[in-house]
Design a protein around this motif. Structure first.
Motif, PDB file in Angstrom:
ATOM      1  N   ASN A  44       0.847  -1.196   0.000  1.00  0.00           N
ATOM      2  CA  ASN A  44       0.000   0.000   0.000  1.00  0.00           C
ATOM      3  C   ASN A  44       0.881   1.244   0.000  1.00  0.00           C
ATOM      4  O   ASN A  44       1.885   1.296   0.713  1.00  0.00           O
ATOM      5  CB  ASN A  44      -0.899   0.031   1.241  1.00  0.00           C
ATOM      6  N   ASN A  45       0.473   2.249  -0.782  1.00  0.00           N
ATOM      7  CA  ASN A  45       1.203   3.518  -0.899  1.00  0.00           C
ATOM      8  C   ASN A  45       2.687   3.268  -1.170  1.00  0.00           C
ATOM      9  O   ASN A  45       3.551   3.613  -0.379  1.00  0.00           O
ATOM     10  CB  ASN A  45       1.014   4.376   0.349  1.00  0.00           C
ATOM     11  N   VAL A  46       2.973   2.681  -2.311  1.00  0.00           N
ATOM     12  CA  VAL A  46       4.322   2.288  -2.677  1.00  0.00           C
ATOM     13  C   VAL A  46       4.911   3.307  -3.637  1.00  0.00           C
ATOM     14  O   VAL A  46       4.256   3.734  -4.588  1.00  0.00           O
ATOM     15  CB  VAL A  46       4.328   0.884  -3.317  1.00  0.00           C
ATOM     16  N   SER A  47       6.168   3.700  -3.378  1.00  0.00           N
ATOM     17  CA  SER A  47       6.900   4.606  -4.265  1.00  0.00           C
ATOM     18  C   SER A  47       8.200   3.940  -4.680  1.00  0.00           C
ATOM     19  O   SER A  47       8.898   3.343  -3.848  1.00  0.00           O
ATOM     20  CB  SER A  47       7.215   5.919  -3.555  1.00  0.00           C
ATOM     21  N   PHE A  48       8.534   4.056  -5.965  1.00  0.00           N
ATOM     22  CA  PHE A  48       9.768   3.512  -6.511  1.00  0.00           C
ATOM     23  C   PHE A  48      10.589   4.645  -7.095  1.00  0.00           C
ATOM     24  O   PHE A  48      10.057   5.531  -7.754  1.00  0.00           O
ATOM     25  CB  PHE A  48       9.496   2.549  -7.675  1.00  0.00           C
ATOM     26  N   ILE A  49      11.876   4.584  -6.882  1.00  0.00           N
ATOM     27  CA  ILE A  49      12.819   5.443  -7.595  1.00  0.00           C
ATOM     28  C   ILE A  49      13.915   4.519  -8.088  1.00  0.00           C
ATOM     29  O   ILE A  49      14.581   3.864  -7.298  1.00  0.00           O
ATOM     30  CB  ILE A  49      13.406   6.543  -6.699  1.00  0.00           C
ATOM     31  N   VAL A  50      14.103   4.444  -9.401  1.00  0.00           N
ATOM     32  CA  VAL A  50      15.142   3.615 -10.000  1.00  0.00           C
ATOM     33  C   VAL A  50      16.057   4.535 -10.787  1.00  0.00           C
ATOM     34  O   VAL A  50      15.601   5.276 -11.664  1.00  0.00           O
ATOM     35  CB  VAL A  50      14.546   2.532 -10.929  1.00  0.00           C
ATOM     36  N   TYR A  51      17.343   4.493 -10.466  1.00  0.00           N
ATOM     37  CA  TYR A  51      18.336   5.312 -11.138  1.00  0.00           C
ATOM     38  C   TYR A  51      19.291   4.381 -11.857  1.00  0.00           C
ATOM     39  O   TYR A  51      19.894   3.506 -11.239  1.00  0.00           O
ATOM     40  CB  TYR A  51      19.086   6.176 -10.124  1.00  0.00           C
ATOM     41  N   GLY A  52      19.415   4.538 -13.161  1.00  0.00           N
ATOM     42  CA  GLY A  52      20.238   3.643 -13.965  1.00  0.00           C
ATOM     43  C   GLY A  52      21.574   4.235 -14.331  1.00  0.00           C
ATOM     44  O   GLY A  52      21.872   5.403 -14.071  1.00  0.00           O
ATOM     45  N   LYS A  53      22.375   3.424 -14.979  1.00  0.00           N
ATOM     46  CA  LYS A  53      23.710   3.803 -15.413  1.00  0.00           C
ATOM     47  C   LYS A  53      23.625   4.848 -16.527  1.00  0.00           C
ATOM     48  O   LYS A  53      22.710   4.833 -17.335  1.00  0.00           O
ATOM     49  CB  LYS A  53      24.413   2.541 -15.891  1.00  0.00           C
ATOM     50  N   GLN A  54      24.621   5.750 -16.577  1.00  0.00           N
ATOM     51  CA  GLN A  54      24.631   6.809 -17.585  1.00  0.00           C
ATOM     52  C   GLN A  54      24.844   6.201 -18.973  1.00  0.00           C
ATOM     53  O   GLN A  54      25.690   5.345 -19.175  1.00  0.00           O
ATOM     54  CB  GLN A  54      25.747   7.803 -17.272  1.00  0.00           C
ATOM     55  N   LYS A  55      24.074   6.676 -19.930  1.00  0.00           N
ATOM     56  CA  LYS A  55      24.157   6.159 -21.300  1.00  0.00           C
ATOM     57  C   LYS A  55      25.064   7.038 -22.148  1.00  0.00           C
ATOM     58  O   LYS A  55      25.566   8.062 -21.698  1.00  0.00           O
ATOM     59  CB  LYS A  55      22.754   6.081 -21.899  1.00  0.00           C
ATOM     60  N   LYS A  56      25.224   6.662 -23.402  1.00  0.00           N
ATOM     61  CA  LYS A  56      26.135   7.366 -24.297  1.00  0.00           C
ATOM     62  C   LYS A  56      25.715   8.807 -24.547  1.00  0.00           C
ATOM     63  O   LYS A  56      26.549   9.668 -24.736  1.00  0.00           O
ATOM     64  CB  LYS A  56      26.232   6.631 -25.635  1.00  0.00           C
ATOM     65  N   GLY A  57      24.446   9.094 -24.552  1.00  0.00           N
ATOM     66  CA  GLY A  57      23.957  10.441 -24.824  1.00  0.00           C
ATOM     67  C   GLY A  57      24.185  11.411 -23.662  1.00  0.00           C
ATOM     68  O   GLY A  57      23.912  12.589 -23.781  1.00  0.00           O
ATOM     69  N   GLY A  58      24.667  10.918 -22.536  1.00  0.00           N
ATOM     70  CA  GLY A  58      24.941  11.786 -21.411  1.00  0.00           C
ATOM     71  C   GLY A  58      23.863  11.767 -20.346  1.00  0.00           C
ATOM     72  O   GLY A  58      24.032  12.359 -19.301  1.00  0.00           O
ATOM     73  N   PHE A  59      22.748  11.138 -20.626  1.00  0.00           N
ATOM     74  CA  PHE A  59      21.668  11.079 -19.642  1.00  0.00           C
ATOM     75  C   PHE A  59      21.556   9.667 -19.090  1.00  0.00           C
ATOM     76  O   PHE A  59      21.850   8.697 -19.768  1.00  0.00           O
ATOM     77  CB  PHE A  59      20.328  11.495 -20.269  1.00  0.00           C
ATOM     78  N   SER A  60      21.104   9.575 -17.868  1.00  0.00           N
ATOM     79  CA  SER A  60      20.891   8.262 -17.269  1.00  0.00           C
ATOM     80  C   SER A  60      19.393   8.034 -17.100  1.00  0.00           C
ATOM     81  O   SER A  60      18.601   8.966 -17.124  1.00  0.00           O
ATOM     82  CB  SER A  60      21.595   8.179 -15.919  1.00  0.00           C
ATOM     83  N   ASP A  61      19.032   6.772 -16.948  1.00  0.00           N
ATOM     84  CA  ASP A  61      17.626   6.433 -16.754  1.00  0.00           C
ATOM     85  C   ASP A  61      17.211   6.768 -15.333  1.00  0.00           C
ATOM     86  O   ASP A  61      17.905   6.449 -14.371  1.00  0.00           O
ATOM     87  CB  ASP A  61      17.407   4.935 -16.981  1.00  0.00           C
ATOM     88  N   LEU A  62      16.078   7.415 -15.227  1.00  0.00           N
ATOM     89  CA  LEU A  62      15.512   7.723 -13.921  1.00  0.00           C
ATOM     90  C   LEU A  62      14.019   7.447 -14.005  1.00  0.00           C
ATOM     91  O   LEU A  62      13.313   8.056 -14.812  1.00  0.00           O
ATOM     92  CB  LEU A  62      15.757   9.189 -13.539  1.00  0.00           C
ATOM     93  N   PHE A  63      13.567   6.499 -13.219  1.00  0.00           N
ATOM     94  CA  PHE A  63      12.158   6.134 -13.212  1.00  0.00           C
ATOM     95  C   PHE A  63      11.565   6.443 -11.851  1.00  0.00           C
ATOM     96  O   PHE A  63      12.121   6.050 -10.830  1.00  0.00           O
ATOM     97  CB  PHE A  63      11.970   4.639 -13.505  1.00  0.00           C
ATOM     98  N   LEU A  64      10.455   7.148 -11.851  1.00  0.00           N
ATOM     99  CA  LEU A  64       9.715   7.457 -10.635  1.00  0.00           C
ATOM    100  C   LEU A  64       8.318   6.890 -10.784  1.00  0.00           C
ATOM    101  O   LEU A  64       7.675   7.062 -11.822  1.00  0.00           O
ATOM    102  CB  LEU A  64       9.618   8.973 -10.414  1.00  0.00           C
ATOM    103  N   ASP A  65       7.843   6.232  -9.736  1.00  0.00           N
ATOM    104  CA  ASP A  65       6.504   5.658  -9.807  1.00  0.00           C
ATOM    105  C   ASP A  65       5.903   5.664  -8.409  1.00  0.00           C
ATOM    106  O   ASP A  65       6.591   5.413  -7.422  1.00  0.00           O
ATOM    107  CB  ASP A  65       6.567   4.227 -10.342  1.00  0.00           C
ATOM    108  N   ARG A  66       4.628   5.975  -8.356  1.00  0.00           N
ATOM    109  CA  ARG A  66       3.901   5.949  -7.083  1.00  0.00           C
ATOM    110  C   ARG A  66       2.582   5.248  -7.339  1.00  0.00           C
ATOM    111  O   ARG A  66       1.867   5.574  -8.281  1.00  0.00           O
ATOM    112  CB  ARG A  66       3.658   7.363  -6.572  1.00  0.00           C
ATOM    113  N   SER A  67       2.259   4.274  -6.479  1.00  0.00           N
ATOM    114  CA  SER A  67       1.021   3.516  -6.629  1.00  0.00           C
ATOM    115  C   SER A  67       0.323   3.417  -5.277  1.00  0.00           C
ATOM    116  O   SER A  67       0.972   3.269  -4.246  1.00  0.00           O
ATOM    117  CB  SER A  67       1.313   2.098  -7.121  1.00  0.00           C
TER     118      SER A  67
END
Length: 183
Positions: A21-44
C-alpha cells in the motif's frame, strides 16, 4: 549498475504474492552514451506482484544476526559453541572486548574526573581540562576504530584496552602529584 529505492506504508507477503500500500519507486540507472541516465519514478496506491522474480535480487543477500544484539547470557552460549554456524568466532570475541570496554568506562572516567577536578593553588589553569578533552577524544576514536575491526580480534583488542590503561595511568599520575602538593 542500478540504484533502487522503495518506500511503502505496508508490505505483506501472502503465499507467493507481495502486496503493498502507498508504494513509491525510484530507480536510477547507469549513464548512457547520450549523457543522460535512466531515472524512473513511480507511485502507486496499491501493488500486487509475484515474489519469485524478486527472490533473485535478494538471493545473494542473506540476513545474519549480529552479536551486538545478543544478551550477555546468549553471547556467552555462542562463545562456548565450538562449531558456531551463526557467528564468526573472532567477531564474537571482539564483541566481548567491546562489552568489557563499555563496562570499564564508568570507572575510568570517574578516575579521570577525580584527577582533573582537583586543583591546588589560587591560579586557575585550563591545562587539565584541555588534557581531559584530548584524552576523551582519544578514547572515543579508539573505541570506534576497535568497533570497525570487529572481524579481526587481535587488531581490535588494543583499541579497546589501551585507552583504559592510558587514561587510568594518566589519572593516577596526576592524583599522585596532587597528593604531594605538586600542580
Amino acid at each position: 549498475n542500478r540504484l533502487l529505492l522503495l518506500t511503502a506504508d505496508r508490505l505483506d507477503r501472502e503465499g507467493g504474492t507481495l502486496k503493498g500500500n502507498n508504494v513509491s519507486f525510484i530507480v536510477y540507472g547507469k549513464q548512457k552514451k547520450g549523457g543522460f541516465s535512466d531515472l524512473f519514478l513511480d507511485r502507486s496506491e496499491a501493488i500486487q506482484t509475484d515474489t519469485e522474480p524478486l527472490s533473485y535480487f535478494f538471493a545473494k543477500e542473506k540476513s545474519r544476526p549480529s552479536p551486538e544484539y545478543l544478551m550477555t547470557t546468549q553471547w556467552l552460549q555462542e562463545v562456548k559453541k565450538i562449531d558456531n554456524t551463526h557467528f564468526d568466532h573472532e567477531k564474537l570475541l571482539s564483541e566481548g572486548m567491546r562489552r568489557l570496554n563499555i563496562a570499564l568506562s564508568p570507572l575510568t572516567f570517574a578516575l579521570l574526573g577525580a584527577a582533573t577536578g582537583f586543583m591546588i593553588g589560587r591560579k586557575e589553569s585550563f591545562k587539565p581540562q584541555l588534557i581531559l578533552l584530548l584524552l576523551i577524544a582519544f578514547f572515543l576514536v579508539s573505541f570506534f576504530f576497535g568497533k570497525s575491526f570487529d572481524k579481526k580480534f587481535w587488531i581490535s583488542v588494543p583499541f579497546f584496552i589501551v585507552p583504559h590503561l592510558l587514561l587510568g595511568s594518566t589519572a593516577l599520575y596526576r592524583l599522585r602529584r596532587l597528593s604531594r602538593g605538586i600542580e
